[in-house]
Scaffold this active site. Structure first.
Site, PDB file in Angstrom:
ATOM      1  N   PRO A   2       0.829  -1.204   0.000  1.00  0.00           N
ATOM      2  CA  PRO A   2       0.000   0.000   0.000  1.00  0.00           C
ATOM      3  C   PRO A   2       0.865   1.257   0.000  1.00  0.00           C
ATOM      4  CG  PRO A   2      -0.805  -1.586   1.600  1.00  0.00           C
ATOM      5  CD  PRO A   2       0.511  -2.103   1.113  1.00  0.00           C
ATOM      6  N   GLU A   3       0.431   2.252  -0.757  1.00  0.00           N
ATOM      7  CA  GLU A   3       1.199   3.489  -0.849  1.00  0.00           C
ATOM      8  C   GLU A   3       0.555   4.548   0.041  1.00  0.00           C
ATOM      9  OE1 GLU A   3       2.922   4.224  -4.593  1.00  0.00           O
ATOM     10  OE2 GLU A   3       2.688   2.165  -5.250  1.00  0.00           O
ATOM     11  N   LYS A  51       3.863   5.692   5.186  1.00  0.00           N
ATOM     12  CA  LYS A  51       3.199   4.393   5.107  1.00  0.00           C
ATOM     13  C   LYS A  51       2.971   3.778   6.488  1.00  0.00           C
ATOM     14  CE  LYS A  51       5.270   3.442   0.604  1.00  0.00           C
ATOM     15  NZ  LYS A  51       6.044   2.465  -0.203  1.00  0.00           N
ATOM     16  N   ARG A 259      10.622  -5.124  -6.121  1.00  0.00           N
ATOM     17  CA  ARG A 259      10.506  -3.774  -6.669  1.00  0.00           C
ATOM     18  C   ARG A 259      10.091  -3.846  -8.137  1.00  0.00           C
ATOM     19  NH1 ARG A 259      10.042  -0.869  -2.116  1.00  0.00           N
ATOM     20  NH2 ARG A 259      11.996  -0.496  -1.001  1.00  0.00           N
TER      21      ARG A 259
END
Length: 273
Positions: A2-3, A51, A259
């Protein structure tokens, strides 16, 4: 993962459900907190920081949680069936007379003194959605290591807090450079524009109830086919919305974390992995 916008909305939902009411249920299912009982204490507020989530509780306590890849907080009304996952994945339950917040698969859950919050969030750069937002500081942080690839610099929460893999890929596309371009090689004015765009996108997405991030904007009402919600992220092998070239995917970084990175090999100039 989640960003920042998703975490912001999670904090808003938790705050609405819990703040200003005494806890009637408290169950923290991690070994070092297993005997902790917060019942009877009121939740003062739930604050996002990048975050991270800070649930501040009467008596000078803060419950710190981080969602990372798999974690989630779900809020349920009285009598509502819990649907966030099997019971063995529950790490935290905080409830009052009308709502229950359930934390599933939380990789970080710790209780600390509110006065000690800087121990867990003090290293963060300016929060894109926080009251401390400072674009000039964010730009200066990014440019402090000019040889660092753009994508890695954007993901470093010490530079600015709130960007994850989705926004990293989308911001690089909008800047027409690959995420592997050293940030010091960006044309003049682009770092400032990137930071401003990041703020605008996260702010535009933070209140989306379906949590479906979009960076492309709403499709025209007369469009026969809806436009993609994102320009490149998650669209490997599909045509670039700008030039039609097939979008590519690669991992970025040292491999210690996942990533996923998406880019258009024609529209975006610069090195690749």
């Amino acid at each position: 993962m989640p960003e920042g916008d998703t975490v912001w909305l999670t904090a808003k939902r938790l705050h609405t459900a819990l703040a200003g009411r005494p806890l009637t249920r408290s169950d923290l299912r991690v070994p070092r907190l297993a005997t902790t009982d917060l019942t009877g204490r009121s939740v003062l507020d739930v604050t996002p920081r990048g975050k991270h989530l800070l649930t501040r509780i009467e008596g000078g306590l803060t419950l710190h949680s981080h969602l990372r890849m798999e974690g989630t907080w779900q809020v349920y009304g009285a009598g509502e069936r819990w649907r966030g996952g099997p019971a063995h994945q529950i790490r935290a339950i905080l409830g009052n007379a009308s709502h229950t917040a359930v934390g599933y698969r939380l990789p970080v859950l710790e209780l600390l003194r509110t006065t000690d919050e800087d121990q867990v969030v003090g290293h963060l750069g300016p929060d894109l959605l926080g009251p401390d937002w400072d674009p000039a500081t964010a730009v200066a942080n990014l440019l402090a290591d000019p040889a660092r690839p753009l994508g890695e610099a954007l993901l470093d929460q010490r530079n600015l807090a709130g960007i994850g893999n989705v926004y990293k890929s989308e911001l690089a596309f909008l800047a027409r450079v690959t995420p592997w371009l050293p940030i010091g090689e960006l044309p003049p004015g682009i770092p400032e524009r990137l930071v401003a765009t990041a703020r605008r996108l996260l702010d535009a997405n933070k209140d989306r109830p379906d949590l479906r991030t979009t960076t492309t904007g709403p499709a025209p009402a007369a469009a026969r086919h809806p436009a993609p919600r994102l320009y490149v992220y998650g669209r490997e092998g599909r045509p670039c919305p700008r030039c039609g070239t097939l979008i590519r995917k690669a991992d970025q970084g040292d491999g210690s974390r996942e990533r996923p990175t998406f880019w258009c090999p024609r529209c975006q100039s610069g090195p690749i992995s």
